[in-house]
Motif scaffolding. Structure first.
Motif, short mmCIF file in Angstrom:
data_model
loop_
_atom_site.label_atom_id
_atom_site.label_comp_id
_atom_site.label_asym_id
_atom_site.label_seq_id
_atom_site.Cartn_x
_atom_site.Cartn_y
_atom_site.Cartn_z
N PHE A 260 0.83 -1.21 0.00
CA PHE A 260 0.00 0.00 0.00
C PHE A 260 0.87 1.25 0.00
O PHE A 260 0.66 2.18 -0.80
CB PHE A 260 -0.92 -0.01 1.22
N SER A 261 1.85 1.29 0.89
CA SER A 261 2.72 2.46 0.98
C SER A 261 3.52 2.65 -0.30
O SER A 261 3.69 3.77 -0.78
CB SER A 261 3.68 2.32 2.17
N ALA A 262 4.00 1.55 -0.87
CA ALA A 262 4.78 1.65 -2.11
C ALA A 262 3.92 2.16 -3.25
O ALA A 262 4.36 3.01 -4.05
CB ALA A 262 5.36 0.28 -2.46
N ALA A 263 2.67 1.69 -3.34
CA ALA A 263 1.78 2.12 -4.42
C ALA A 263 1.48 3.61 -4.30
O ALA A 263 1.52 4.35 -5.30
CB ALA A 263 0.49 1.31 -4.39
N VAL A 264 1.19 4.06 -3.08
CA VAL A 264 0.89 5.48 -2.89
C VAL A 264 2.13 6.32 -3.16
O VAL A 264 2.05 7.37 -3.81
CB VAL A 264 0.37 5.72 -1.46
N ALA A 265 3.28 5.87 -2.68
CA ALA A 265 4.51 6.63 -2.87
C ALA A 265 4.86 6.76 -4.35
O ALA A 265 5.42 7.77 -4.78
CB ALA A 265 5.66 5.97 -2.12
N GLU A 266 4.54 5.73 -5.15
CA GLU A 266 4.87 5.76 -6.57
C GLU A 266 3.88 6.57 -7.39
O GLU A 266 4.25 7.18 -8.39
CB GLU A 266 4.93 4.33 -7.12
N HIS A 267 2.62 6.60 -6.97
CA HIS A 267 1.58 7.15 -7.83
C HIS A 267 0.85 8.36 -7.25
O HIS A 267 -0.05 8.91 -7.90
CB HIS A 267 0.55 6.07 -8.18
N ALA A 268 1.18 8.77 -6.04
CA ALA A 268 0.50 9.92 -5.43
C ALA A 268 1.46 10.61 -4.47
O ALA A 268 2.60 10.19 -4.29
CB ALA A 268 -0.76 9.46 -4.70
N SER A 269 1.00 11.67 -3.86
CA SER A 269 1.82 12.39 -2.88
C SER A 269 2.02 11.52 -1.64
O SER A 269 1.09 10.83 -1.18
CB SER A 269 1.12 13.70 -2.48
N TRP A 270 3.23 11.58 -1.06
CA TRP A 270 3.52 10.81 0.14
C TRP A 270 2.63 11.23 1.31
O TRP A 270 2.39 10.45 2.22
CB TRP A 270 4.99 10.95 0.53
N ARG A 271 2.12 12.45 1.26
CA ARG A 271 1.25 12.92 2.34
C ARG A 271 -0.05 12.12 2.41
O ARG A 271 -0.68 12.03 3.48
CB ARG A 271 0.94 14.41 2.16
N VAL A 272 -0.46 11.54 1.29
CA VAL A 272 -1.68 10.74 1.27
C VAL A 272 -1.57 9.57 2.25
O VAL A 272 -2.55 9.17 2.89
CB VAL A 272 -1.96 10.23 -0.16
N LEU A 273 -0.36 9.01 2.40
CA LEU A 273 -0.15 7.91 3.33
C LEU A 273 -0.63 8.28 4.73
O LEU A 273 -1.33 7.50 5.40
CB LEU A 273 1.33 7.54 3.39
N PHE A 274 -0.27 9.48 5.17
CA PHE A 274 -0.58 9.88 6.53
C PHE A 274 -2.03 10.31 6.68
O PHE A 274 -2.62 10.12 7.75
CB PHE A 274 0.38 10.98 6.97
N TRP A 275 -2.62 10.88 5.63
CA TRP A 275 -4.03 11.20 5.71
C TRP A 275 -4.87 9.92 5.80
O TRP A 275 -5.86 9.85 6.55
CB TRP A 275 -4.47 12.03 4.50
N VAL A 276 -4.48 8.90 5.04
CA VAL A 276 -5.18 7.61 5.14
C VAL A 276 -5.00 7.01 6.53
O VAL A 276 -5.95 6.48 7.13
CB VAL A 276 -4.67 6.63 4.05
#
Length: 483
Positions: A155-171
């Motif tokens: 999940f973290s790798a997919a978000v990091a590759e395709h969206a802003s890293w900040r999305v990880l923390f909002w999720v």
């Protein structure tokens, strides 16, 4: 005054809510793994400063977990579960808004403060579930940590590759808030310890200070140098502070951790096995991702992307959840001591298989599946052994201390495996990389520690449950004779 009784909990719903809490807690630990290489640029900091983003969570969790356990015993597990979700939400929001290393470290520290949810959840299950459902529920709750780790990497790798890293923390913030809402509506209050004891603030400070010194030395020793004055000074300070803390705990009326209970053979040996299992569990999670991602040109690397690595690792974490019912059945039939020993042996078998299977992605998948099968069995048995040896009003404290022992084992594993891989290197294009022999030695160490855990588990002196009922019957005939 006891709280109004909550309707008998539906075990499936309660276990599901608490398992979700464990998954979210584990997710916090793997959340930043795909960002490690990019953190210095993202936070405008040196690599050394950026590494505190990882260390802060480790230190905060080590300090907060035993404190949360004691407070849970004093004021109720449900109340502390709710309190633990607050720093998870706040820390995630702070991280999402961070643009420099200092607020990010603060946010990660706050996330670490919420890591007591798993031992608190397990303890709440003991309070409110009928005995026939307790074993399988505890095993499932314990396995949630593996599921969180398994889902977190891809999940973290997919978000990091395709969206802003900040999305990880909002999720992460949204999931933590969801856990808090579900706990509020579905978790029963459970009993609260009747003792009017006070919270041992000095004991909390002492244990926290000793653990911070110890874990700082272990986690930063490879950076500072194992023979450096800073590392050695911290190790000495940790020893002195923890000895003074133990002296205080044995003499205070309401200790943070009842060391006399902890010294009971069943609890002591289970905690010793937990340190070893924590070590063995973490060793393969340090080795396998590197083997998967190193370039194929090395001759032993498999050239996978971060996303692909996460997907190859995910089934192993899910295996822990799948094996939870089997572990519970084995514990019911043979006792949790046997389950812990068998799980540790399975871990050792997984490491042994790596000597033949390290050369392919499918081989490493088998290795991780076998190792995590053992971890799932062992993790489900530990709380049962602890709770079978401590009074009800110390359940959360004892479980939290056991969780701490596993974390210490994982921290020592990171240090030892890091030293091995740093010493056994090969030159690749002018850059030193861990050699194939280094990885093999690391896996052999993991297997050896797994065998040691099985040996310790086999020596746990389990107290027979029905023993107390016999002496109570015996005085009657004597009384009748005297009459």
């Amino acid at each position: 005054m006891s709280a109004a009784p909550t309707p008998a909990p539906r075990s499936g719903g309660l276990v599901g809510v608490l398992a979700l809490a464990g998954i979210v807690a584990a997710l916090m630990q793997t959340l930043v793994v795909p960002l490690i290489g990019d953190l210095p640029a993202l936070l405008h900091a040196s690599a050394s400063d950026a590494s505190w983003v990882i260390t802060a969570t480790l230190l905060a969790a080590a300090v907060a977990t035993p404190v949360a356990g004691r407070l849970g015993d004093m004021f109720g597990k449900r109340r502390l579960l709710l309190a633990s979700t607050a720093p998870l939400v706040a820390g995630s929001v702070v991280c999402a808004l961070s643009s420099s290393v200092a607020p990010m470290v603060v946010g990660r520290g706050l996330q670490g403060l919420g890591m007591g949810v798993v031992p608190l959840g397990i303890s709440l299950l003991r309070d409110v579930l009928p005995p026939e459902k307790l074993g399988s529920s505890i095993a499932l709750m314990s396995a949630s940590m593996g599921v969180g780790g398994a889902l977190g990497l891809p999940f973290s790798a997919a978000v990091a590759e395709h969206a802003s890293w900040r999305v990880l923390f909002w999720v992460a913030a949204a999931l933590s808030l969801l856990v808090g809402v579900l706990v509020h509506f579905f978790a029963p209050t459970g009993p609260v310890a009747p003792s009017g004891g006070r919270f041992d603030a000095l004991g909390a400070v002492g244990l926290g200070g000793g653990l911070v010194a110890l874990l700082l030395a272990v986690s930063k020793g490879s950076v500072w140098g194992w023979g450096s004055a800073t590392t050695l000074g911290l190790l000495v300070a940790a020893g002195v502070v923890l000895l003074a803390w133990a002296f205080w705990e044995l003499r205070t009326r309401d200790p943070l951790v009842d060391l006399r209970t902890t010294a009971r053979p069943q609890v002591l040996m289970t905690n010793a096995a937990s340190v070893l299992v924590g070590f063995a569990m973490y060793a393969q999670s340090l080795v396998v991702p590197q083997l998967l991602q190193l370039p194929e040109a090395t001759g032993y690397g498999l050239g996978q992307s971060m996303m692909a690595m996460g997907l190859w690792m995910a089934p192993a974490g899910l295996m822990m959840m799948a094996l939870a019912p089997l572990g519970a059945k084995l514990s019911a039939a043979r006792g949790p001591k046997v389950t812990l020993a068998v799980g540790s042996l399975v871990i050792a078998v997984g490491y042994a298989s790596s000597l033949l299977l390290m050369g392919s992605t499918w081989g490493l998948l088998v290795v991780t599946l076998v190792c995590n099968t053992g971890v799932g069995l062992a993790y489900g048995a530990m709380p049962a052994l602890i709770m079978g040896a401590v009074p009800l009003h110390e359940t959360a404290s004892a479980n939290s201390f056991n969780t701490l022992m596993r974390s210490i084992g994982s921290s020592v594993s990171a240090a030892v495996i890091g030293v091995v891989l740093a010493q056994l290197t090969t030159d690749f294009g002018g850059h030193p990389l861990p050699s194939e022999d280094g990885f093999r030695v690391a896996m052999l160490i993991g297997g050896g520690v797994g065998l040691a855990a099985a040996l310790v588990a086999s020596l746990i002196p389990v107290r027979p449950a029905p023993a107390p009922a016999v002496p109570a019957e015996e005085p009657a005939p004597a009384a009748e004779t005297a009459a």
